[in-house]
Motif scaffolding. Structure first.
Motif, PDB file in Angstrom:
ATOM      1  N   SER A 115     -10.803  21.234  16.306  1.00  0.00           N
ATOM      2  CA  SER A 115      -9.471  22.196  15.873  1.00  0.00           C
ATOM      3  C   SER A 115      -8.845  21.496  16.919  1.00  0.00           C
ATOM      4  O   SER A 115      -7.405  21.517  17.267  1.00  0.00           O
ATOM      5  N   ASP A 116      -9.035  21.506  18.166  1.00  0.00           N
ATOM      6  CA  ASP A 116      -8.186  20.561  19.312  1.00  0.00           C
ATOM      7  C   ASP A 116      -7.085  19.375  18.541  1.00  0.00           C
ATOM      8  O   ASP A 116      -6.177  19.480  19.073  1.00  0.00           O
ATOM      9  N   SER A 117      -8.382  18.858  18.675  1.00  0.00           N
ATOM     10  CA  SER A 117      -8.348  17.173  17.734  1.00  0.00           C
ATOM     11  C   SER A 117      -7.113  17.057  17.130  1.00  0.00           C
ATOM     12  O   SER A 117      -5.603  16.943  17.098  1.00  0.00           O
ATOM     13  N   ILE A 118      -6.963  17.928  16.146  1.00  0.00           N
ATOM     14  CA  ILE A 118      -6.325  18.342  14.932  1.00  0.00           C
ATOM     15  C   ILE A 118      -4.639  18.951  15.833  1.00  0.00           C
ATOM     16  O   ILE A 118      -3.379  18.474  15.749  1.00  0.00           O
ATOM     17  N   TYR A 127       3.984  17.689   5.349  1.00  0.00           N
ATOM     18  CA  TYR A 127       2.540  17.166   5.300  1.00  0.00           C
ATOM     19  C   TYR A 127       2.376  17.175   3.572  1.00  0.00           C
ATOM     20  O   TYR A 127       2.275  18.864   3.783  1.00  0.00           O
ATOM     21  N   CYS A 128       1.125  15.650   3.774  1.00  0.00           N
ATOM     22  CA  CYS A 128       1.022  15.879   2.202  1.00  0.00           C
ATOM     23  C   CYS A 128      -0.580  15.841   2.436  1.00  0.00           C
ATOM     24  O   CYS A 128      -0.851  14.008   2.784  1.00  0.00           O
ATOM     25  N   ALA A 129      -1.033  16.017   2.021  1.00  0.00           N
ATOM     26  CA  ALA A 129      -2.735  15.812   1.404  1.00  0.00           C
ATOM     27  C   ALA A 129      -3.317  16.200  -0.137  1.00  0.00           C
ATOM     28  O   ALA A 129      -3.357  16.832  -0.174  1.00  0.00           O
ATOM     29  N   VAL A 130      -2.780  14.656  -0.639  1.00  0.00           N
ATOM     30  CA  VAL A 130      -3.214  14.932  -2.201  1.00  0.00           C
ATOM     31  C   VAL A 130      -3.716  13.777  -2.268  1.00  0.00           C
ATOM     32  O   VAL A 130      -4.702  12.688  -1.332  1.00  0.00           O
ATOM     33  N   PRO A 131      -4.070  13.298  -3.272  1.00  0.00           N
ATOM     34  CA  PRO A 131      -5.614  12.958  -3.549  1.00  0.00           C
ATOM     35  C   PRO A 131      -4.597  11.421  -3.325  1.00  0.00           C
ATOM     36  O   PRO A 131      -3.922  11.256  -4.082  1.00  0.00           O
ATOM     37  N   ARG A 153      -1.906  28.092  16.076  1.00  0.00           N
ATOM     38  CA  ARG A 153      -2.637  28.174  17.797  1.00  0.00           C
ATOM     39  C   ARG A 153      -1.248  27.088  18.405  1.00  0.00           C
ATOM     40  O   ARG A 153      -1.816  26.901  19.358  1.00  0.00           O
ATOM     41  N   TRP A 154       0.020  27.080  18.298  1.00  0.00           N
ATOM     42  CA  TRP A 154       0.885  26.128  18.926  1.00  0.00           C
ATOM     43  C   TRP A 154       0.851  26.676  20.131  1.00  0.00           C
ATOM     44  O   TRP A 154       1.115  25.815  21.340  1.00  0.00           O
ATOM     45  N   MET A 155       1.242  27.773  20.903  1.00  0.00           N
ATOM     46  CA  MET A 155       0.732  28.840  21.771  1.00  0.00           C
ATOM     47  C   MET A 155       0.024  28.179  22.609  1.00  0.00           C
ATOM     48  O   MET A 155      -0.462  28.255  23.720  1.00  0.00           O
ATOM     49  N   HIS A 156      -1.194  27.483  22.173  1.00  0.00           N
ATOM     50  CA  HIS A 156      -2.056  26.972  22.765  1.00  0.00           C
ATOM     51  C   HIS A 156      -2.127  25.974  23.741  1.00  0.00           C
ATOM     52  O   HIS A 156      -2.792  26.050  24.956  1.00  0.00           O
ATOM     53  N   ARG A 168      -5.291  23.273   5.160  1.00  0.00           N
ATOM     54  CA  ARG A 168      -5.241  25.065   5.592  1.00  0.00           C
ATOM     55  C   ARG A 168      -5.594  24.349   7.420  1.00  0.00           C
ATOM     56  O   ARG A 168      -5.037  25.588   8.001  1.00  0.00           O
ATOM     57  N   GLU A 169      -6.033  23.512   7.701  1.00  0.00           N
ATOM     58  CA  GLU A 169      -6.338  22.895   8.961  1.00  0.00           C
ATOM     59  C   GLU A 169      -5.464  22.776   9.503  1.00  0.00           C
ATOM     60  O   GLU A 169      -4.813  23.083  11.010  1.00  0.00           O
ATOM     61  N   PHE A 170      -3.820  21.874   9.065  1.00  0.00           N
ATOM     62  CA  PHE A 170      -2.957  22.480   9.295  1.00  0.00           C
ATOM     63  C   PHE A 170      -1.776  23.561   9.800  1.00  0.00           C
ATOM     64  O   PHE A 170      -1.487  23.279  11.505  1.00  0.00           O
TER      65      PHE A 170
END
Length: 387
Positions: free
Chosen positions: A328-331, A80-84, A26-29, A18-20
């Protein structure tokens, strides 16, 4: 300005998935970046997680419980892969073999053998860009420390300290989850899950430990499972790694690395302190606007100076410099770096700091493998490169 689109599939729709997605929204940022991510596919074993993504990203064309559906799609360029951790080896190898660029989560394999297998797959597919998630060095304080390292301002380094601390596990009634299970998380415990946060800048500086003395703590040895029954909780909660480093520029110096899941009062605090004979620097996300330096010349006073950094990011954004930088800015900055490198290669990136590399994950595994042996033997163990 027209932007090159990179079509992403997301495997694992939990916290970081969800963070990604939020960063993509927010890419227009970002200013003056000619590439953007578009989420076109999502995958999770829990279909209840699909709704939030589908409601917020009309670009999604594939919703599936089988990640191969994403790998077989010509509508997806990158994953993007975020699994155990126990799934990293098979998932990452399959993603790479499918020709999809990959940003994967730490530690890039449940153990060193799994990590080596992933790197073999990467070497067999040089056309695919593969990087490891590590967002915290994109904080302005992290970027300033990297600048000091690049400019070699420290004189002779006396000591380096780095760590990642949080305290969510201090509650003994917190139910067990996969990060507390050795068969899913791995024997590294907190070191595998948190370690790349701590290792990223030292490894990028070339400060590979030559040995390690590990102090590991399993503080909460039982937790309740989903049925309310207490079960063993055998993963390491806290780790202190005392390492010796040999640097061509700075000679020998000690480096202390900490990964804590039980650090009273801390909530995801990342810090790095470098002490030198000519300059010392300190930064912590606990005080994200404060950057501390001490410059010293023979006979001068030893005085720490605090500078308020404000918002100073690697990739320019619409945010004014008077405001504060956050997680969130660092992400967003990390994802900008990944997409920039996919589109332009390392040499063509808008700025020079790239995401953590597979080689850096291998160096990380080498230290953690030695750390486990150090604890077993209660001894200083050499860090062996390669397997």
């Amino acid at each position: 300005m027209s932007k090159q689109q990179i079509r992403f599939g997301v495997i694992g729709l939990g916290l970081m998935g969800r963070e990604f997605a939020s960063a993509a929204a927010r890419w227009m940022h970002l200013l003056n970046l000619d590439v953007e991510p578009v989420i076109t596919g999502i995958c999770d074993s829990n279909p209840a997680l699909f709704d939030w993504f589908a409601a917020n990203f009309p670009s999604i064309q594939i919703k599936t419980g089988d990640y191969h559906d994403l790998l077989n799609s010509d509508q997806i360029d990158a994953i993007y892969c975020a699994v155990p951790h126990n799934l990293h080896q098979q998932f990452y190898i399959d993603i790479i073999a499918a020709g999809k660029h990959l940003l994967g989560e730490k530690p890039f394999g449940i153990d060193r053998a799994a990590n080596a297998a992933i790197l073999d797959a990467i070497n067999a597919h040089p056309e695919v860009l593969v990087r490891c998630s590590s967002e915290l060095p994109f904080y302005p304080g992290g970027q300033r420390i990297l600048q000091s390292i690049k400019e070699n301002r420290f004189g002779k380094i006396i000591e380096v300290e780095a760590g990642f601390l949080h305290s969510s596990d201090i509650d003994p009634n917190k139910p067990i989850n996969w990060k507390r299970m050795i068969d899913i998380n791995g024997e590294y415990g907190c070191m595998g899950d948190l370690g790349m946060h701590v290792f990223h800048i030292p490894l990028r500086a070339g400060w590979q430990p030559k040995n390690v003395r590990a102090a590991l703590s399993n503080i909460v040895t039982e937790r309740f499972n989903k049925d309310g029954v207490k079960v063993p909780c055998a993963t390491w909660d806290n780790a202190i790694l005392l390492c010796d480093v040999e640097s061509a520029q700075h000679g020998a110096f000690p480096m202390t690395l900490k990964t804590y899941r039980i650090a009273p009062g801390e909530t995801n605090t990342w810090y790095i302190n470098i002490y030198g004979t000519e300059q010392s620097v300190r930064f912590s996300t606990r005080q994200p606007k404060s950057y501390y330096t001490m410059d010293y010349k023979s006979g001068s006073r030893q005085t720490w100076n605090e500078e308020s950094l404000g918002y100073a990011s690697a990739y320019p954004t619409i945010t004014g410099g008077i405001f504060e930088f956050g997680f969130s800015d660092s992400i967003l900055q990390m994802w900008a770096a990944f997409c920039d490198e996919v589109a332009h290669g390392r040499g063509g990136m808008q700025q020079s700091f790239y995401c953590a590399t597979p080689e850096e994950t291998a160096a990380h595994h080498a230290v953690l493998t030695a750390a486990l042996e150090s604890y077993k033997q209660q001894a200083v163990i050499p860090v062996v490169k390669g397997i």
